[in-house]
Design a protein around this motif. Structure first.
Motif, mmCIF file in Angstrom:
data_model
loop_
_atom_site.group_PDB
_atom_site.id
_atom_site.type_symbol
_atom_site.label_atom_id
_atom_site.label_comp_id
_atom_site.label_asym_id
_atom_site.label_seq_id
_atom_site.Cartn_x
_atom_site.Cartn_y
_atom_site.Cartn_z
ATOM 1 N N ARG A 244 -18.324 -34.622 0.105
ATOM 2 C CA ARG A 244 -17.536 -35.863 0.102
ATOM 3 C C ARG A 244 -16.212 -35.717 0.857
ATOM 4 O O ARG A 244 -15.605 -36.705 1.227
ATOM 5 C CB ARG A 244 -17.244 -36.295 -1.326
ATOM 6 N N CYS A 245 -15.760 -34.497 1.056
ATOM 7 C CA CYS A 245 -14.443 -34.244 1.662
ATOM 8 C C CYS A 245 -14.469 -34.516 3.165
ATOM 9 O O CYS A 245 -15.336 -34.026 3.878
ATOM 10 C CB CYS A 245 -14.037 -32.790 1.399
ATOM 11 N N GLU A 246 -13.510 -35.287 3.634
ATOM 12 C CA GLU A 246 -13.487 -35.634 5.063
ATOM 13 C C GLU A 246 -13.131 -34.459 5.965
ATOM 14 O O GLU A 246 -13.397 -34.497 7.157
ATOM 15 C CB GLU A 246 -12.560 -36.823 5.323
ATOM 16 N N ARG A 247 -12.561 -33.387 5.415
ATOM 17 C CA ARG A 247 -12.236 -32.191 6.218
ATOM 18 C C ARG A 247 -13.454 -31.292 6.419
ATOM 19 O O ARG A 247 -13.419 -30.357 7.209
ATOM 20 C CB ARG A 247 -11.153 -31.359 5.527
ATOM 21 N N THR A 248 -14.525 -31.561 5.672
ATOM 22 C CA THR A 248 -15.703 -30.698 5.684
ATOM 23 C C THR A 248 -16.735 -31.172 6.685
ATOM 24 O O THR A 248 -17.015 -32.361 6.785
ATOM 25 C CB THR A 248 -16.347 -30.658 4.279
ATOM 26 N N MET A 249 -17.299 -30.219 7.414
ATOM 27 C CA MET A 249 -18.498 -30.477 8.190
ATOM 28 C C MET A 249 -19.571 -29.577 7.592
ATOM 29 O O MET A 249 -19.344 -28.385 7.385
ATOM 30 C CB MET A 249 -18.337 -30.142 9.667
ATOM 31 N N ALA A 250 -20.720 -30.155 7.281
ATOM 32 C CA ALA A 250 -21.801 -29.394 6.662
ATOM 33 C C ALA A 250 -23.076 -29.601 7.466
ATOM 34 O O ALA A 250 -23.510 -30.733 7.669
ATOM 35 C CB ALA A 250 -22.000 -29.838 5.222
ATOM 36 N N LEU A 251 -23.636 -28.501 7.932
ATOM 37 C CA LEU A 251 -24.898 -28.536 8.669
ATOM 38 C C LEU A 251 -25.982 -27.869 7.848
ATOM 39 O O LEU A 251 -25.725 -26.856 7.186
ATOM 40 C CB LEU A 251 -24.773 -27.781 9.990
ATOM 41 N N GLY A 252 -27.188 -28.404 7.936
ATOM 42 C CA GLY A 252 -28.316 -27.797 7.271
ATOM 43 C C GLY A 252 -29.446 -27.547 8.242
ATOM 44 O O GLY A 252 -29.582 -28.253 9.244
ATOM 45 N N ALA A 253 -30.220 -26.517 7.972
ATOM 46 C CA ALA A 253 -31.464 -26.251 8.707
ATOM 47 C C ALA A 253 -32.575 -26.555 7.710
ATOM 48 O O ALA A 253 -32.655 -25.940 6.648
ATOM 49 C CB ALA A 253 -31.523 -24.804 9.176
ATOM 50 N N TRP A 254 -33.404 -27.522 8.058
ATOM 51 C CA TRP A 254 -34.392 -28.064 7.135
ATOM 52 C C TRP A 254 -35.793 -27.844 7.669
ATOM 53 O O TRP A 254 -36.070 -28.166 8.826
ATOM 54 C CB TRP A 254 -34.159 -29.555 6.947
ATOM 55 N N LEU A 255 -36.676 -27.323 6.832
ATOM 56 C CA LEU A 255 -38.087 -27.169 7.187
ATOM 57 C C LEU A 255 -38.886 -28.321 6.587
ATOM 58 O O LEU A 255 -38.672 -28.680 5.421
ATOM 59 C CB LEU A 255 -38.661 -25.864 6.625
ATOM 60 N N ALA B 98 -25.812 -35.247 4.272
ATOM 61 C CA ALA B 98 -25.279 -36.565 3.929
ATOM 62 C C ALA B 98 -23.868 -36.384 3.373
ATOM 63 O O ALA B 98 -23.603 -35.415 2.662
ATOM 64 C CB ALA B 98 -26.163 -37.235 2.884
ATOM 65 N N SER B 99 -22.954 -37.283 3.708
ATOM 66 C CA SER B 99 -21.604 -37.197 3.147
ATOM 67 C C SER B 99 -21.366 -38.297 2.122
ATOM 68 O O SER B 99 -20.312 -38.364 1.515
ATOM 69 C CB SER B 99 -20.558 -37.265 4.260
ATOM 70 N N SER B 100 -22.356 -39.158 1.956
ATOM 71 C CA SER B 100 -22.285 -40.211 0.946
ATOM 72 C C SER B 100 -23.701 -40.744 0.731
ATOM 73 O O SER B 100 -24.632 -40.352 1.425
ATOM 74 C CB SER B 100 -21.353 -41.340 1.394
ATOM 75 N N GLY B 101 -23.821 -41.623 -0.224
ATOM 76 C CA GLY B 101 -25.108 -42.259 -0.454
ATOM 77 C C GLY B 101 -25.981 -41.508 -1.438
ATOM 78 O O GLY B 101 -25.579 -40.520 -2.059
ATOM 79 N N SER B 102 -27.209 -41.993 -1.544
ATOM 80 C CA SER B 102 -28.121 -41.479 -2.565
ATOM 81 C C SER B 102 -28.595 -40.055 -2.285
ATOM 82 O O SER B 102 -28.994 -39.355 -3.206
ATOM 83 C CB SER B 102 -29.326 -42.411 -2.691
ATOM 84 N N ASN B 103 -28.568 -39.618 -1.036
ATOM 85 C CA ASN B 103 -29.025 -38.262 -0.711
ATOM 86 C C ASN B 103 -28.002 -37.189 -1.039
ATOM 87 O O ASN B 103 -28.345 -36.013 -1.080
ATOM 88 C CB ASN B 103 -29.380 -38.155 0.776
ATOM 89 N N LEU B 104 -26.750 -37.573 -1.257
ATOM 90 C CA LEU B 104 -25.695 -36.575 -1.445
ATOM 91 C C LEU B 104 -25.982 -35.651 -2.621
ATOM 92 O O LEU B 104 -25.912 -34.431 -2.482
ATOM 93 C CB LEU B 104 -24.335 -37.261 -1.631
ATOM 94 N N ASP B 105 -26.335 -36.195 -3.773
ATOM 95 C CA ASP B 105 -26.578 -35.358 -4.955
ATOM 96 C C ASP B 105 -27.760 -34.420 -4.753
ATOM 97 O O ASP B 105 -27.694 -33.245 -5.113
ATOM 98 C CB ASP B 105 -26.795 -36.217 -6.200
ATOM 99 N N GLN C 34 -19.284 -28.220 -6.821
ATOM 100 C CA GLN C 34 -18.433 -27.850 -5.685
ATOM 101 C C GLN C 34 -19.063 -28.287 -4.365
ATOM 102 O O GLN C 34 -18.359 -28.755 -3.470
ATOM 103 C CB GLN C 34 -18.187 -26.333 -5.679
ATOM 104 N N PHE C 35 -20.377 -28.146 -4.241
ATOM 105 C CA PHE C 35 -21.042 -28.627 -3.030
ATOM 106 C C PHE C 35 -20.898 -30.140 -2.905
ATOM 107 O O PHE C 35 -20.650 -30.654 -1.807
ATOM 108 C CB PHE C 35 -22.514 -28.200 -2.983
ATOM 109 N N CYS C 36 -21.030 -30.873 -4.009
ATOM 110 C CA CYS C 36 -20.824 -32.335 -3.979
ATOM 111 C C CYS C 36 -19.420 -32.669 -3.483
ATOM 112 O O CYS C 36 -19.248 -33.535 -2.617
ATOM 113 C CB CYS C 36 -21.025 -32.936 -5.369
ATOM 114 N N ASP C 37 -18.426 -31.988 -4.041
ATOM 115 C CA ASP C 37 -17.036 -32.231 -3.631
ATOM 116 C C ASP C 37 -16.844 -31.950 -2.141
ATOM 117 O O ASP C 37 -16.199 -32.710 -1.430
ATOM 118 C CB ASP C 37 -16.069 -31.369 -4.448
ATOM 119 N N GLU C 38 -17.409 -30.839 -1.685
ATOM 120 C CA GLU C 38 -17.269 -30.487 -0.264
ATOM 121 C C GLU C 38 -17.944 -31.522 0.633
ATOM 122 O O GLU C 38 -17.421 -31.882 1.680
ATOM 123 C CB GLU C 38 -17.840 -29.097 0.009
#
Length: 181
Positions: A90-101, A53-60, A84-88
């Protein structure tokens, strides 16, 4: 005559780790991509690979999950703080992928992640981590290839990262994915 005692010079290490800078030129190469919401088998379960998530309630909560994985993957304290993860995220230059079980009650547990930062036509891999219990199952490669494909699709010409020279497993993975010094 008395000999002058020479003072021994203390050797001061200039760095604690030797790093390699690796890169791939993305223009004109085909980077196989995993499409959003892809899954990979992790033992008896399948991990879902999708953006954070890059915004919203799931971000934290997702930043806290990233920080917890970071501490497990890079003991004892991890490389980044939750802030730092929160800041990243939110940053528009960041792409963050997760692998979720999947776990109990429809929740997911983060077992792998990759963060990139893009400036102009260069994308840098800022972190790639997989939980020790799910390593050697292809998650890091899937995350890395998806990051490279997304960077290429967004117009990046170069994909960069740094890795410890002693991290032979990571260097082998990066080489397999087309990265070189």
């Amino acid at each position: 005559k008395k000999k002058k005692k020479k003072k021994k010079k203390k050797k001061i290490p200039t760095t604690m780790f030797a790093f390699l800078s690796l890169h791939a030129v993305l223009h004109g190469i085909v980077v196989p991509a995993v499409h959003s919401r892809a899954s990979v088998s992790c033992g008896p379960k399948a991990a879902s690979v999708h953006p954070f998530a890059s915004s919203g309630s799931n971000l934290d909560s997702q930043a806290a999950a990233a920080s917890a994985l970071d501490r497990v993957a890079f003991p004892p304290d991890g490389l980044w703080s939750t802030a730092q993860f929160c800041d990243e995220l939110r940053c528009e230059r960041t792409m963050a992928l997760g692998a979720w079980l999947p776990c109990d009650e429809g929740q997911e547990t983060l077992v792998g992640m990759a963060f990139t930062s893009t400036v102009l036509d260069e994308t840098s891999l800022t972190t790639l981590a997989v939980h020790p219990s799910t390593r050697q199952q292809g998650l890091a490669e899937i995350l890395l290839r998806e990051c490279m494909a997304s960077a290429c699709a967004a117009g990046s010409q170069r994909f960069l990262l740094e890795v410890r020279a002693s991290n032979t497993n990571a260097i082998a993975l990066y080489s397999k994915c087309g990265l070189s010094c």
